[in-house]
Design a protein around this motif. Structure first.
Motif, PDB file in Angstrom:
ATOM      1  N   LEU A  55       0.845  -1.192   0.000  1.00  0.00           N
ATOM      2  CA  LEU A  55       0.000   0.000   0.000  1.00  0.00           C
ATOM      3  C   LEU A  55       0.882   1.244   0.000  1.00  0.00           C
ATOM      4  N   GLU A  56       0.267   2.426   0.081  1.00  0.00           N
ATOM      5  CA  GLU A  56       1.037   3.667   0.010  1.00  0.00           C
ATOM      6  C   GLU A  56       2.017   3.807   1.163  1.00  0.00           C
ATOM      7  N   ARG A  57       1.632   3.350   2.365  1.00  0.00           N
ATOM      8  CA  ARG A  57       2.489   3.578   3.531  1.00  0.00           C
ATOM      9  C   ARG A  57       2.828   2.322   4.321  1.00  0.00           C
ATOM     10  N   GLU A  58       2.303   1.191   3.905  1.00  0.00           N
ATOM     11  CA  GLU A  58       2.560  -0.027   4.660  1.00  0.00           C
ATOM     12  C   GLU A  58       2.365  -1.252   3.774  1.00  0.00           C
ATOM     13  N   THR A  96     -12.127  -2.522  -5.893  1.00  0.00           N
ATOM     14  CA  THR A  96     -13.338  -2.255  -5.110  1.00  0.00           C
ATOM     15  C   THR A  96     -13.097  -2.398  -3.608  1.00  0.00           C
ATOM     16  N   ALA A  97     -12.123  -3.223  -3.229  1.00  0.00           N
ATOM     17  CA  ALA A  97     -11.864  -3.408  -1.798  1.00  0.00           C
ATOM     18  C   ALA A  97     -10.569  -4.191  -1.620  1.00  0.00           C
ATOM     19  N   TYR A  98      -9.980  -4.021  -0.433  1.00  0.00           N
ATOM     20  CA  TYR A  98      -8.897  -4.903  -0.014  1.00  0.00           C
ATOM     21  C   TYR A  98      -9.058  -5.131   1.482  1.00  0.00           C
ATOM     22  N   ALA A  99      -8.530  -6.248   1.938  1.00  0.00           N
ATOM     23  CA  ALA A  99      -8.729  -6.616   3.349  1.00  0.00           C
ATOM     24  C   ALA A  99      -7.462  -7.264   3.886  1.00  0.00           C
ATOM     25  N   GLY A 143       1.460 -16.051  -1.457  1.00  0.00           N
ATOM     26  CA  GLY A 143       2.303 -15.301  -0.539  1.00  0.00           C
ATOM     27  C   GLY A 143       3.186 -14.252  -1.173  1.00  0.00           C
ATOM     28  N   GLY A 144       2.995 -13.975  -2.460  1.00  0.00           N
ATOM     29  CA  GLY A 144       3.810 -12.976  -3.143  1.00  0.00           C
ATOM     30  C   GLY A 144       3.386 -11.558  -2.815  1.00  0.00           C
ATOM     31  N   TRP A 145       4.185 -10.589  -3.274  1.00  0.00           N
ATOM     32  CA  TRP A 145       3.824  -9.186  -3.123  1.00  0.00           C
ATOM     33  C   TRP A 145       2.873  -8.776  -4.249  1.00  0.00           C
ATOM     34  N   LEU A 146       1.835  -8.032  -3.900  1.00  0.00           N
ATOM     35  CA  LEU A 146       0.953  -7.448  -4.906  1.00  0.00           C
ATOM     36  C   LEU A 146       1.148  -5.941  -4.867  1.00  0.00           C
ATOM     37  N   MET A 147       1.617  -5.381  -5.966  1.00  0.00           N
ATOM     38  CA  MET A 147       1.930  -3.960  -6.035  1.00  0.00           C
ATOM     39  C   MET A 147       1.202  -3.320  -7.208  1.00  0.00           C
ATOM     40  N   PRO A 148       1.106  -1.985  -7.235  1.00  0.00           N
ATOM     41  CA  PRO A 148       0.485  -1.340  -8.394  1.00  0.00           C
ATOM     42  C   PRO A 148       1.311  -1.574  -9.650  1.00  0.00           C
ATOM     43  N   GLY A 149       0.648  -1.536 -10.800  1.00  0.00           N
ATOM     44  CA  GLY A 149       1.373  -1.580 -12.061  1.00  0.00           C
ATOM     45  C   GLY A 149       2.325  -0.400 -12.153  1.00  0.00           C
ATOM     46  N   MET A 150       3.494  -0.620 -12.727  1.00  0.00           N
ATOM     47  CA  MET A 150       4.503   0.439 -12.790  1.00  0.00           C
ATOM     48  C   MET A 150       4.223   1.410 -13.926  1.00  0.00           C
ATOM     49  N   GLY A 162      -1.456   3.898  -9.888  1.00  0.00           N
ATOM     50  CA  GLY A 162      -0.191   4.028  -9.180  1.00  0.00           C
ATOM     51  C   GLY A 162      -0.247   3.678  -7.710  1.00  0.00           C
ATOM     52  N   VAL A 163      -1.440   3.401  -7.186  1.00  0.00           N
ATOM     53  CA  VAL A 163      -1.588   3.004  -5.781  1.00  0.00           C
ATOM     54  C   VAL A 163      -2.643   1.908  -5.687  1.00  0.00           C
ATOM     55  N   ILE A 164      -2.544   1.100  -4.634  1.00  0.00           N
ATOM     56  CA  ILE A 164      -3.594   0.135  -4.330  1.00  0.00           C
ATOM     57  C   ILE A 164      -4.544   0.798  -3.347  1.00  0.00           C
ATOM     58  N   ALA A 165      -5.708   1.183  -3.856  1.00  0.00           N
ATOM     59  CA  ALA A 165      -6.723   1.849  -3.041  1.00  0.00           C
ATOM     60  C   ALA A 165      -8.067   1.691  -3.732  1.00  0.00           C
ATOM     61  N   GLU A 166      -9.122   1.753  -2.960  1.00  0.00           N
ATOM     62  CA  GLU A 166     -10.469   1.632  -3.526  1.00  0.00           C
ATOM     63  C   GLU A 166     -10.724   2.755  -4.533  1.00  0.00           C
ATOM     64  N   GLY A 167     -11.282   2.385  -5.681  1.00  0.00           N
ATOM     65  CA  GLY A 167     -11.615   3.350  -6.715  1.00  0.00           C
ATOM     66  C   GLY A 167     -10.508   3.590  -7.719  1.00  0.00           C
ATOM     67  N   LYS A 168      -9.324   3.022  -7.492  1.00  0.00           N
ATOM     68  CA  LYS A 168      -8.220   3.195  -8.430  1.00  0.00           C
ATOM     69  C   LYS A 168      -8.217   2.064  -9.458  1.00  0.00           C
ATOM     70  N   ARG A 169      -7.515   2.308 -10.568  1.00  0.00           N
ATOM     71  CA  ARG A 169      -7.438   1.302 -11.616  1.00  0.00           C
ATOM     72  C   ARG A 169      -6.776   0.030 -11.096  1.00  0.00           C
ATOM     73  N   ALA A 170      -7.311  -1.100 -11.532  1.00  0.00           N
ATOM     74  CA  ALA A 170      -6.760  -2.386 -11.124  1.00  0.00           C
ATOM     75  C   ALA A 170      -5.613  -2.776 -12.052  1.00  0.00           C
ATOM     76  N   ASP A 171      -4.585  -1.922 -12.069  1.00  0.00           N
ATOM     77  CA  ASP A 171      -3.312  -2.239 -12.717  1.00  0.00           C
ATOM     78  C   ASP A 171      -2.428  -2.822 -11.618  1.00  0.00           C
ATOM     79  N   LEU A 172      -2.095  -4.098 -11.731  1.00  0.00           N
ATOM     80  CA  LEU A 172      -1.480  -4.805 -10.610  1.00  0.00           C
ATOM     81  C   LEU A 172      -0.367  -5.727 -11.086  1.00  0.00           C
ATOM     82  N   VAL A 173       0.610  -5.927 -10.216  1.00  0.00           N
ATOM     83  CA  VAL A 173       1.738  -6.813 -10.525  1.00  0.00           C
ATOM     84  C   VAL A 173       1.960  -7.736  -9.326  1.00  0.00           C
TER      85      VAL A 173
END
Length: 378
Positions: free
Chosen positions: A10-13, A27-30, A44-51, A345-356
């Motif tokens: 996430l942005e800070r953690e 739409t959500a993360y938990a 168990g991998g890292w899920l980060m925003p698309g670069m 560019g961030v994992i947050a609700e309402g943002k594009r689901a561009d993910l790596v």
């Protein structure tokens, strides 16, 4: 779509849990695993925003893979896109040289072909990454401004950089360094190099200042983000700030990087500089700038896979006070926001689901999956 059993950057953690998206939007993360049987197991991998990549000339290599080899546009574009998405880059600004005829003119010959390939492939949904346009304007040429004025209203144009690679300027303040580089690159003898140097100095004296002023004026009028390039001194940065630059691409010294930060420009450095442990040109090391808090954005420049590698190297460097979310922001949130793309560019609700999805079985990180707008593309 639900991605389960991942470490969410996430942005800070970083939190362990799951993420859900619908219609290409998060739409959500938990911080708990999903119990739904259809969820994708992230193992168990890292899920980060698309670069987000702001400056790469990787496309140029596919259009002209060897000197005098002119590759078909469709094949070149699709091969470039495949490498970009496999590197975890979901938004890319393809950098096209305007007015740079030093490479035998092939960039000028390919200019419209490359831009048309970007436009056609985006229009028809052929790309997996989102491709935008970055015009790299080589100021000391009479062709630069007319070409820029033909292209500046292209809707894909997202960034303009002002470059001056003439002798004695920016990266080549040292004439000896300029002669060593270009003499070797073009295999010139001393007589040929003398003539080339004189011609470049003549062009720079005539065109660099008026082109800088005219192009920057157009960018201010049309609200196109503007970047400096290879600033080396405080005075260079003053000039860049004065014409409206908001990004400082590849400052060559700590002085220029520090001045850029003080004047509100975001400092962009090359990810290959991090991976290799320093600049191949002998300029300031990106790692040194990171250790002093003077680094905002990383660009893969000439090697797309370097973005991910560089971010994780910075996050695990004991001498740099940068955690993984801050390091990942250098290749996701910060470059996106630098050109006004606040929807990604961030994992947050309402943002594009561009993910790596990233795994690290040993020391080396690698990409397992990539999603663009919620669709798995790698």
């Amino acid at each position: 779509m639900i991605i389960n059993n991942v470490k969410l950057i996430l942005e800070r953690e970083v939190v362990s849990g799951s993420l859900a998206c619908d219609n290409g939007i998060i739409t959500a993360y938990a911080e708990t695993p999903s119990q739904l049987p259809g969820a994708i197991d992230g193992e168990g991998g890292w899920l980060m925003p698309g670069m987000v990549e702001l400056h790469t000339d990787n496309l140029d290599k596919f259009f002209t893979p060897r000197p005098k080899v002119d590759w078909p546009a469709h094949s070149a574009m699709s091969s470039h896109d495949a490498l970009i998405i496999a590197s975890g880059i979901t938004t890319v600004l393809d950098a096209i040289g305007v007015g740079d005829v030093r490479d035998g003119g092939h960039r000028m010959e390919n200019l419209n072909k490359m831009i048309n390939a970007i436009r056609h492939s985006e229009k028809h949904g052929l790309n997996r990454a989102e491709h935008r346009l970055h015009l790299r304007c080589e100021l000391p040429h009479d062709s630069t401004l007319p070409l820029f004025e033909q292209l500046m209203c292209n809707p894909a144009l997202s960034l303009v950089s002002l470059m001056d690679h003439s002798p004695g300027q920016r990266q080549y303040v040292s004439l000896d360094a300029w002669r060593t580089y270009f003499g070797g690159k073009y295999q010139m003898n001393d007589e040929q190099l003398d003539a080339y140097q004189a011609d470049q100095l003549r062009l720079a004296a005539r065109w660099s200042t008026p082109n800088r002023e005219a192009i920057s004026a157009w960018c201010r009028q049309y609200h196109i983000p503007l970047a400096s390039h290879d600033d080396a001194t405080h005075d260079h940065v003053l000039e860049s700030k004065g014409v409206g630059s908001t990004v400082a691409e590849f400052p060559t010294t700590e002085e220029a990087a520090r001045s850029s930060r003080e004047m509100g420009l975001q400092v962009l450095m090359g990810a290959p500089n991090i991976v290799r442990g320093g600049s191949h040109s002998g300029n300031v090391a990106a790692r040194d700038l990171a250790s002093k808090g003077l680094l905002d954005i990383l660009s893969s420049d000439y090697y797309p896979a370097s973005l991910l590698d560089a971010a994780f190297r910075l996050a695990t460097d004991d001498e740099i006070a940068m955690d993984l979310p801050a390091a990942v922001a250098l290749v996701t949130r910060n470059p996106a926001h630098a050109i006004g793309l606040t929807d990604r560019g961030v994992i947050a609700e309402g943002k594009r689901a561009d993910l790596v999805l990233v795994h690290q079985p040993r020391e080396q990180v690698y990409i397992k999956n990539v999603w663009a707008k919620g669709r798995m593309v790698f």
